[in-house]
Motif scaffolding. Sequence first.
Motif, PDB file in Angstrom:
ATOM      1  N   ASN A  71       0.830  -1.218   0.000  1.00 30.30           N
ATOM      2  CA  ASN A  71       0.000   0.000   0.000  1.00 30.30           C
ATOM      3  C   ASN A  71       0.858   1.258   0.000  1.00 30.30           C
ATOM      4  N   GLU A  72       1.947   1.224   0.757  1.00 33.20           N
ATOM      5  CA  GLU A  72       2.839   2.393   0.808  1.00 33.20           C
ATOM      6  C   GLU A  72       3.470   2.637  -0.560  1.00 33.20           C
ATOM      7  N   LEU A  73       3.913   1.552  -1.209  1.00 29.19           N
ATOM      8  CA  LEU A  73       4.538   1.700  -2.524  1.00 29.19           C
ATOM      9  C   LEU A  73       3.524   2.194  -3.548  1.00 29.19           C
ATOM     10  N   MET A  74       2.339   1.607  -3.565  1.00 28.78           N
ATOM     11  CA  MET A  74       1.330   2.003  -4.553  1.00 28.78           C
ATOM     12  C   MET A  74       0.886   3.454  -4.361  1.00 28.78           C
ATOM     13  N   TYR A  90       7.341 -13.883 -21.173  1.00 28.50           N
ATOM     14  CA  TYR A  90       7.457 -13.699 -22.623  1.00 28.50           C
ATOM     15  C   TYR A  90       8.347 -12.505 -22.933  1.00 28.50           C
ATOM     16  N   LEU A  91       8.445 -11.607 -21.999  1.00 30.30           N
ATOM     17  CA  LEU A  91       9.464 -10.563 -22.004  1.00 30.30           C
ATOM     18  C   LEU A  91      10.230 -10.695 -20.694  1.00 30.30           C
ATOM     19  N   PRO A  92      11.470 -10.259 -20.635  1.00 28.17           N
ATOM     20  CA  PRO A  92      12.250 -10.457 -19.409  1.00 28.17           C
ATOM     21  C   PRO A  92      11.743  -9.620 -18.248  1.00 28.17           C
ATOM     22  N   THR A  93      12.026 -10.097 -17.049  1.00 25.16           N
ATOM     23  CA  THR A  93      11.678  -9.350 -15.843  1.00 25.16           C
ATOM     24  C   THR A  93      12.267  -7.940 -15.916  1.00 25.16           C
ATOM     25  N   GLY A  94      11.455  -6.981 -15.529  1.00 27.08           N
ATOM     26  CA  GLY A  94      11.853  -5.573 -15.646  1.00 27.08           C
ATOM     27  C   GLY A  94      11.160  -4.887 -16.796  1.00 27.08           C
ATOM     28  N   SER A  95      10.511  -5.669 -17.663  1.00 26.01           N
ATOM     29  CA  SER A  95       9.733  -5.074 -18.760  1.00 26.01           C
ATOM     30  C   SER A  95       8.457  -4.467 -18.179  1.00 26.01           C
ATOM     31  N   PHE A  96       8.054  -3.350 -18.722  1.00 22.39           N
ATOM     32  CA  PHE A  96       6.813  -2.733 -18.231  1.00 22.39           C
ATOM     33  C   PHE A  96       6.171  -1.884 -19.320  1.00 22.39           C
ATOM     34  N   PHE A  97       4.892  -1.645 -19.138  1.00 22.55           N
ATOM     35  CA  PHE A  97       4.113  -0.725 -19.954  1.00 22.55           C
ATOM     36  C   PHE A  97       3.685   0.434 -19.062  1.00 22.55           C
ATOM     37  N   ASN A  98       3.621   1.616 -19.635  1.00 26.12           N
ATOM     38  CA  ASN A  98       2.931   2.722 -18.975  1.00 26.12           C
ATOM     39  C   ASN A  98       2.065   3.406 -20.030  1.00 26.12           C
ATOM     40  N   ASN A  99       1.633   4.605 -19.787  1.00 26.86           N
ATOM     41  CA  ASN A  99       0.764   5.271 -20.762  1.00 26.86           C
ATOM     42  C   ASN A  99       1.467   5.594 -22.075  1.00 26.86           C
ATOM     43  N   ASP A 100       2.793   5.586 -22.058  1.00 23.45           N
ATOM     44  CA  ASP A 100       3.549   6.035 -23.224  1.00 23.45           C
ATOM     45  C   ASP A 100       4.313   4.933 -23.947  1.00 23.45           C
ATOM     46  N   LEU A 120       6.371   0.787 -24.062  1.00 23.17           N
ATOM     47  CA  LEU A 120       6.767  -0.532 -23.589  1.00 23.17           C
ATOM     48  C   LEU A 120       8.271  -0.470 -23.408  1.00 23.17           C
ATOM     49  N   PHE A 121       8.740  -0.836 -22.222  1.00 26.15           N
ATOM     50  CA  PHE A 121      10.175  -0.854 -21.945  1.00 26.15           C
ATOM     51  C   PHE A 121      10.642  -2.287 -21.742  1.00 26.15           C
ATOM     52  N   VAL A 122      11.760  -2.641 -22.367  1.00 27.71           N
ATOM     53  CA  VAL A 122      12.366  -3.964 -22.216  1.00 27.71           C
ATOM     54  C   VAL A 122      13.808  -3.766 -21.765  1.00 27.71           C
ATOM     55  N   PRO A 123      14.188  -4.271 -20.597  1.00 22.57           N
ATOM     56  CA  PRO A 123      15.542  -4.027 -20.094  1.00 22.57           C
ATOM     57  C   PRO A 123      16.597  -4.842 -20.821  1.00 22.57           C
ATOM     58  N   GLY A 124      17.841  -4.398 -20.708  1.00 27.67           N
ATOM     59  CA  GLY A 124      18.989  -5.210 -21.103  1.00 27.67           C
ATOM     60  C   GLY A 124      19.444  -5.912 -19.838  1.00 27.67           C
ATOM     61  N   LYS A 125      20.702  -5.702 -19.443  1.00 19.64           N
ATOM     62  CA  LYS A 125      21.128  -6.216 -18.152  1.00 19.64           C
ATOM     63  C   LYS A 125      20.521  -5.395 -17.024  1.00 19.64           C
ATOM     64  N   GLY A 126      20.092  -4.218 -17.357  1.00 14.31           N
ATOM     65  CA  GLY A 126      19.436  -3.331 -16.408  1.00 14.31           C
ATOM     66  C   GLY A 126      18.625  -2.306 -17.179  1.00 14.31           C
ATOM     67  N   PHE A 127      18.437  -1.127 -16.581  1.00 16.77           N
ATOM     68  CA  PHE A 127      17.621  -0.094 -17.223  1.00 16.77           C
ATOM     69  C   PHE A 127      18.375   0.632 -18.336  1.00 16.77           C
ATOM     70  N   SER A 175      12.160   5.878 -12.946  1.00 20.70           N
ATOM     71  CA  SER A 175      11.380   5.694 -11.718  1.00 20.70           C
ATOM     72  C   SER A 175      10.283   4.649 -11.907  1.00 20.70           C
ATOM     73  N   ASP A 176       9.726   4.558 -13.118  1.00 21.13           N
ATOM     74  CA  ASP A 176       8.723   3.528 -13.397  1.00 21.13           C
ATOM     75  C   ASP A 176       9.349   2.135 -13.342  1.00 21.13           C
ATOM     76  N   TYR A 177      10.562   2.025 -13.862  1.00 23.66           N
ATOM     77  CA  TYR A 177      11.281   0.750 -13.829  1.00 23.66           C
ATOM     78  C   TYR A 177      11.544   0.327 -12.387  1.00 23.66           C
ATOM     79  N   ASP A 178      12.057   1.240 -11.584  1.00 21.86           N
ATOM     80  CA  ASP A 178      12.334   0.934 -10.178  1.00 21.86           C
ATOM     81  C   ASP A 178      11.049   0.557  -9.444  1.00 21.86           C
TER      82      ASP A 178
END
Length: 614
Positions: A206-209, A549-559, A561-568, A590-593
């Motif tokens: 809840n604190e994070l969200m 299907y995509l590696p951990t760390g991948s995310f979507f936001n309003n703008d 799709l991000f797919v990480p390499g070894k990191g951000f 910040s969205d990735y973190d």
Amino acid sequence: MIAIWLLLLVKSVLFRLFLFGELKWNGLLADAAAWLGLLLIVELVTAARWRGIAYWAVNLVVSVLLFASTVYFSYYGSVPTYTALKALDQVNQIQDSVESLIKSIYYIYFLDLAILAILYIVRLIRGTRVSGRKRIGQLRLVIGGLLVCIVVSGSLVYAGSDIPNELEQAEGLGFIGYQAAAAWNNQSEKAIASSGDIEQTKADINELMSSYSYQDQPGQPAVQFGTAQGKNVIVVQMEAFQNFPLHLSVGRVELTPVLNKLADESYYFPHIYQQIGQGNTSDAEFMSNTSIYPTGEIAMSTGYGNRELPSMPRMLESKGYEASTFHVNDVTFWDRNKLYPALGFNHYYDKPFYTNDHFNAFGASDEELYKVAVDKLQALHEQKKPFYAQMVTVSSHFPFEVPKDRTDLTLPASMEGTQLGNYLQAVHYTDYALGTLIDRLKANGMWDDTVLVAYGDHFGLQPEKASAAEISQQLGIHYDDRLSRFNIPLIIHVPGQSGGHVVEQPGGQLDIMPTLANLLGVKPADEGVVPFGHDLLNINHNVFGMRYYLPTGSFFNNDILFVPGKGFDDGTAYSLKTMEPVRDFSKYKSDYDYIMKLMGLSDQYVRQLPKRTP
């Protein structure tokens, strides 16, 4: 031994080329150390007379593992870990799908085995003996070599175990090293979860969200809250159903006329993306009912079917609802016999309840599924007992083989016999069958009392068999291998809706349950439920993760799709609007973190859920 070690290295090279399309020297070093270490262990523990057979057995087992992993990767886009072995009993039920994934070139893994067998026979005929003194010298050499291999492999695993991107990790650590890292991480995470407190985890969630601005004006009354309160609910999960066929025609024939009409009269969410993990379809069922991330390490039905899962059926049970689920396959497929009680369903109707009209390898068609389902639900309706029902379709399951007498779609000659053509035929039939469900509900007087939710469980078309260029050219659309592939439809029809409403807010499968709960007038927090998704009718911004299907760390936001390499920093981003690469994505760090922390908390939360009484 040296000969077999070299053969395993050659197979590792093939494996890397099949999966990654390139070779990395650090990865080959990891393979070399791991295979040599394995063979040295065999050298130590095996009697001389059996050593040749043992080497042969290792080669065979490794060949089978690499072959199976290559086939697995061709569908999932992920390298399987040892946890995937728990799903081996499911293979027989999807044999047609598995066989269609195998390319002839993959059998090259076994090419050497016949030659090796011949050489081994020759060696047996010739015979060799080693003196005791020479054997002691060999043992010293073997033990020294094994220690070197352990140090090299251990160092590489330690250095690469904290890379969140599974593909980068697998490429760098090699097949054995990747398994070791997966085992280490899984045990570490389970140890943390078992020592933690679920109430504290809820507070952390809840604190994070609350730190993310999902709404422009927080605290406002929820839009459309309770507009479907007390209504029946039918949730249709459509197999391998992507969003692009909606409102698309081939030869002036609509591919999905039923869904098109339904979308025009309902809430239609065109920017929804799959979030499933290793459990595939069963993970979609899990998510749509719980709004919890799949862990990615195991099918949720298999790994967490022994838990009491906070879910939509459990929330509605307190409102007097009866919860049922319908699937034409055997309920043991993907351990659904464990999943359904865990989710709180009162009844499930599996294979024995349907007349087998031999539609495909699963048996009964979607039409038969809907016929039986409506018959069962009609009895509840007549008793004025509200119901929540989930129906899982399979007629559009890979490899998309629809009987010729079940579809009236005429395709251009260029599509006939292709995966794209077969997929469109399957989608067209699935749409038609959904129309029979709607007709039955109307004929039985249930339509005006029922919320209908329809969504896709995951992608259908595979990039290797239907390229983005081919799809774009054949259909005259802009199709992207990632964004279009993972984009699934979501439609929610509420009785008495005056007109359709297109909701442009991007979202994922985690958002289905909270969005439906809002319409039904249910507040998950009041029911002790922690959703990791959000009500799409009442947010302005969203961010949600995807893995497997995509590696951990991948995310979507309003703008994007991000797919990480070894990191951000070495990742890639794609615009949701243009589907083109975004060069400067630094502002989304910040969205990735945030999403990495959120998925970690989701894993921790589900591992801490209480086990249910058998």
